[in-house]
Design a protein around this motif. Structure first.
Motif, PDB file in Angstrom:
ATOM      1  N   GLN A  90       0.193  16.118  -0.147  1.00  0.00           N
ATOM      2  CA  GLN A  90      -0.405  16.808  -1.293  1.00  0.00           C
ATOM      3  C   GLN A  90       0.647  17.277  -2.306  1.00  0.00           C
ATOM      4  O   GLN A  90       0.359  17.408  -3.485  1.00  0.00           O
ATOM      5  N   ASP A  91       1.864  17.528  -1.836  1.00  0.00           N
ATOM      6  CA  ASP A  91       2.905  18.020  -2.737  1.00  0.00           C
ATOM      7  C   ASP A  91       3.781  16.897  -3.280  1.00  0.00           C
ATOM      8  O   ASP A  91       4.755  17.143  -3.990  1.00  0.00           O
ATOM      9  N   ASP A  92       3.445  15.664  -2.919  1.00  0.00           N
ATOM     10  CA  ASP A  92       4.241  14.521  -3.377  1.00  0.00           C
ATOM     11  C   ASP A  92       3.626  13.937  -4.654  1.00  0.00           C
ATOM     12  O   ASP A  92       2.726  14.513  -5.242  1.00  0.00           O
ATOM     13  N   GLU A  93       4.091  12.771  -5.014  1.00  0.00           N
ATOM     14  CA  GLU A  93       3.633  12.116  -6.250  1.00  0.00           C
ATOM     15  C   GLU A  93       2.136  11.798  -6.196  1.00  0.00           C
ATOM     16  O   GLU A  93       1.642  11.324  -5.163  1.00  0.00           O
ATOM     17  N   PRO A  94       1.387  12.028  -7.278  1.00  0.00           N
ATOM     18  CA  PRO A  94      -0.039  11.715  -7.277  1.00  0.00           C
ATOM     19  C   PRO A  94      -0.304  10.211  -7.155  1.00  0.00           C
ATOM     20  O   PRO A  94       0.501   9.404  -7.624  1.00  0.00           O
ATOM     21  N   VAL A  95      -1.418   9.864  -6.532  1.00  0.00           N
ATOM     22  CA  VAL A  95      -1.791   8.459  -6.327  1.00  0.00           C
ATOM     23  C   VAL A  95      -1.841   7.709  -7.654  1.00  0.00           C
ATOM     24  O   VAL A  95      -1.372   6.574  -7.760  1.00  0.00           O
ATOM     25  N   GLU A  96      -2.383   8.339  -8.671  1.00  0.00           N
ATOM     26  CA  GLU A  96      -2.502   7.678  -9.982  1.00  0.00           C
ATOM     27  C   GLU A  96      -1.142   7.240 -10.516  1.00  0.00           C
ATOM     28  O   GLU A  96      -1.008   6.148 -11.079  1.00  0.00           O
ATOM     29  N   ASP A  97      -0.127   8.080 -10.329  1.00  0.00           N
ATOM     30  CA  ASP A  97       1.221   7.734 -10.794  1.00  0.00           C
ATOM     31  C   ASP A  97       1.826   6.611  -9.954  1.00  0.00           C
ATOM     32  O   ASP A  97       2.502   5.724 -10.482  1.00  0.00           O
ATOM     33  N   ILE A  98       1.577   6.666  -8.638  1.00  0.00           N
ATOM     34  CA  ILE A  98       2.103   5.632  -7.736  1.00  0.00           C
ATOM     35  C   ILE A  98       1.507   4.279  -8.105  1.00  0.00           C
ATOM     36  O   ILE A  98       2.193   3.266  -8.146  1.00  0.00           O
ATOM     37  N   LYS A  99       0.223   4.278  -8.397  1.00  0.00           N
ATOM     38  CA  LYS A  99      -0.465   3.026  -8.744  1.00  0.00           C
ATOM     39  C   LYS A  99       0.130   2.370  -9.990  1.00  0.00           C
ATOM     40  O   LYS A  99       0.134   1.147 -10.117  1.00  0.00           O
ATOM     41  N   LYS A 100       0.636   3.174 -10.900  1.00  0.00           N
ATOM     42  CA  LYS A 100       1.245   2.636 -12.127  1.00  0.00           C
ATOM     43  C   LYS A 100       2.581   1.938 -11.829  1.00  0.00           C
ATOM     44  O   LYS A 100       2.985   1.023 -12.535  1.00  0.00           O
ATOM     45  N   LYS A 101       3.259   2.405 -10.781  1.00  0.00           N
ATOM     46  CA  LYS A 101       4.592   1.879 -10.470  1.00  0.00           C
ATOM     47  C   LYS A 101       4.575   0.726  -9.462  1.00  0.00           C
ATOM     48  O   LYS A 101       5.447  -0.128  -9.479  1.00  0.00           O
ATOM     49  N   CYS A 102       3.616   0.769  -8.546  1.00  0.00           N
ATOM     50  CA  CYS A 102       3.634  -0.149  -7.403  1.00  0.00           C
ATOM     51  C   CYS A 102       2.737  -1.364  -7.609  1.00  0.00           C
ATOM     52  O   CYS A 102       1.775  -1.303  -8.370  1.00  0.00           O
ATOM     53  N   PRO A 103       3.024  -2.457  -6.904  1.00  0.00           N
ATOM     54  CA  PRO A 103       2.140  -3.620  -6.965  1.00  0.00           C
ATOM     55  C   PRO A 103       0.734  -3.232  -6.499  1.00  0.00           C
ATOM     56  O   PRO A 103       0.585  -2.356  -5.647  1.00  0.00           O
ATOM     57  N   SER A 104      -0.271  -3.883  -7.056  1.00  0.00           N
ATOM     58  CA  SER A 104      -1.661  -3.535  -6.711  1.00  0.00           C
ATOM     59  C   SER A 104      -1.971  -3.804  -5.245  1.00  0.00           C
ATOM     60  O   SER A 104      -2.908  -3.251  -4.679  1.00  0.00           O
ATOM     61  N   SER A 105      -1.153  -4.658  -4.618  1.00  0.00           N
ATOM     62  CA  SER A 105      -1.381  -4.993  -3.206  1.00  0.00           C
ATOM     63  C   SER A 105      -0.907  -3.886  -2.251  1.00  0.00           C
ATOM     64  O   SER A 105      -1.219  -3.892  -1.073  1.00  0.00           O
ATOM     65  N   LYS A 119     -11.810  14.196  -1.471  1.00  0.00           N
ATOM     66  CA  LYS A 119     -12.563  13.674  -2.622  1.00  0.00           C
ATOM     67  C   LYS A 119     -11.614  13.261  -3.748  1.00  0.00           C
ATOM     68  O   LYS A 119     -11.834  12.249  -4.418  1.00  0.00           O
ATOM     69  N   GLU A 120     -10.555  14.031  -3.941  1.00  0.00           N
ATOM     70  CA  GLU A 120      -9.571  13.712  -4.978  1.00  0.00           C
ATOM     71  C   GLU A 120      -8.824  12.422  -4.627  1.00  0.00           C
ATOM     72  O   GLU A 120      -8.570  11.577  -5.499  1.00  0.00           O
ATOM     73  N   ALA A 121      -8.476  12.268  -3.354  1.00  0.00           N
ATOM     74  CA  ALA A 121      -7.798  11.040  -2.899  1.00  0.00           C
ATOM     75  C   ALA A 121      -8.699   9.832  -3.142  1.00  0.00           C
ATOM     76  O   ALA A 121      -8.252   8.774  -3.598  1.00  0.00           O
ATOM     77  N   GLU A 122      -9.978  10.001  -2.838  1.00  0.00           N
ATOM     78  CA  GLU A 122     -10.963   8.938  -3.032  1.00  0.00           C
ATOM     79  C   GLU A 122     -11.066   8.596  -4.530  1.00  0.00           C
ATOM     80  O   GLU A 122     -11.057   7.434  -4.916  1.00  0.00           O
ATOM     81  N   ARG A 123     -11.153   9.638  -5.353  1.00  0.00           N
ATOM     82  CA  ARG A 123     -11.294   9.451  -6.804  1.00  0.00           C
ATOM     83  C   ARG A 123     -10.091   8.709  -7.399  1.00  0.00           C
ATOM     84  O   ARG A 123     -10.238   7.853  -8.276  1.00  0.00           O
ATOM     85  N   GLN A 124      -8.899   9.035  -6.890  1.00  0.00           N
ATOM     86  CA  GLN A 124      -7.683   8.423  -7.437  1.00  0.00           C
ATOM     87  C   GLN A 124      -7.423   7.017  -6.882  1.00  0.00           C
ATOM     88  O   GLN A 124      -6.498   6.341  -7.309  1.00  0.00           O
TER      89      GLN A 124
END
Length: 210
Positions: A90-105, A119-124
């Motif tokens: 929870q205190d690390d990088e948000p999923v949305e930011d990781i998705k921008k940097k990492c391959p979609s796979s 719910k937030e994890a699911e949403r992101q």
């Protein structure tokens, strides 16, 4: 990643075992683990090039056995190694930011203890969540009070559909309880990494789950 890959999810860093991490991982795979997370954190953990070197070594073993290799909370290392996934708290990088940097796979796992966090994890767009601690644990220096398997039941009753992995204080005597509560898998460190026979420990755990 299939849900089945989460069944017996082993987490380890060099400071979680007195044996050589590569040997412990090889034995754990022989015993039946289905996923591995490289978590190099805490007192005595490797850093920089040494951390990368061990990561590559453990990743190579996972590749040879078709075991998903996940990096804990180090997006740069996960991208550098072309890991199968990354797991963040929870205190690390948000999923949305990781998705921008990492391959979609790349698989993204998130630690989520409460309904709001799940719910937030699911949403992101997380691929799975790790929830716990299930039971009292001594591996994490900052572990919170256990939520028990009812914590997973609550998330399911509240409509969380994401795959769930229970973590914290899990061993062969209580692992099945976590699956019965609605989790896809159990993740553990010391029950395998500190066992005198990691292969046997993993095998006994797997037998309880299947």
């Amino acid at each position: 990643m299939n849900k089945e890959d989460l069944l017996l999810y082993f987490i380890m860093g060099s400071n979680n075992t007195s044996g050589h991490p590569s040997e412990v991982l090889e034995k754990a795979i022989k015993g039946g683990i289905t996923c591995f997370q490289f978590r190099e954190k805490g007192v005595g953990a490797l850093e920089g090039k040494e951390k990368e070197k061990l990561g590559r070594e453990l990743q190579s073993i996972c590749k040879n056995h078709q075991i998903p290799f996940i990096v804990n909370d180090d997006t740069e290392l996960a991208i550098l190694l072309e890991a199968d996934g990354i797991h963040v708290g929870q205190d690390d990088e948000p999923v949305e930011d990781i998705k921008k940097k990492c391959p979609s796979s790349m698989i993204i796992g998130v630690s989520a203890k409460t309904l709001k966090e799940a719910k937030e994890a699911e949403r992101q767009g997380a691929d799975y969540i790790g929830t716990g601690p299930m039971f009292a644990t001594s591996t994490k220096e900052d572990a919170e009070a256990p939520i028990g398997s009812q914590g997973i039941q609550t998330l399911r009753k509240q409509g969380i559909k994401l795959p769930i992995v229970g973590i914290g204080g899990i061993n062969k005597s209580n692992a099945k309880e976590v699956i019965d509560a609605g989790a896809e898998g159990v993740s553990l460190i010391s029950a395998i990494s500190q066992a005198s026979d990691p292969e046997k420990a993993a095998s006994e755990l797997k037998n309880r789950l299947t």
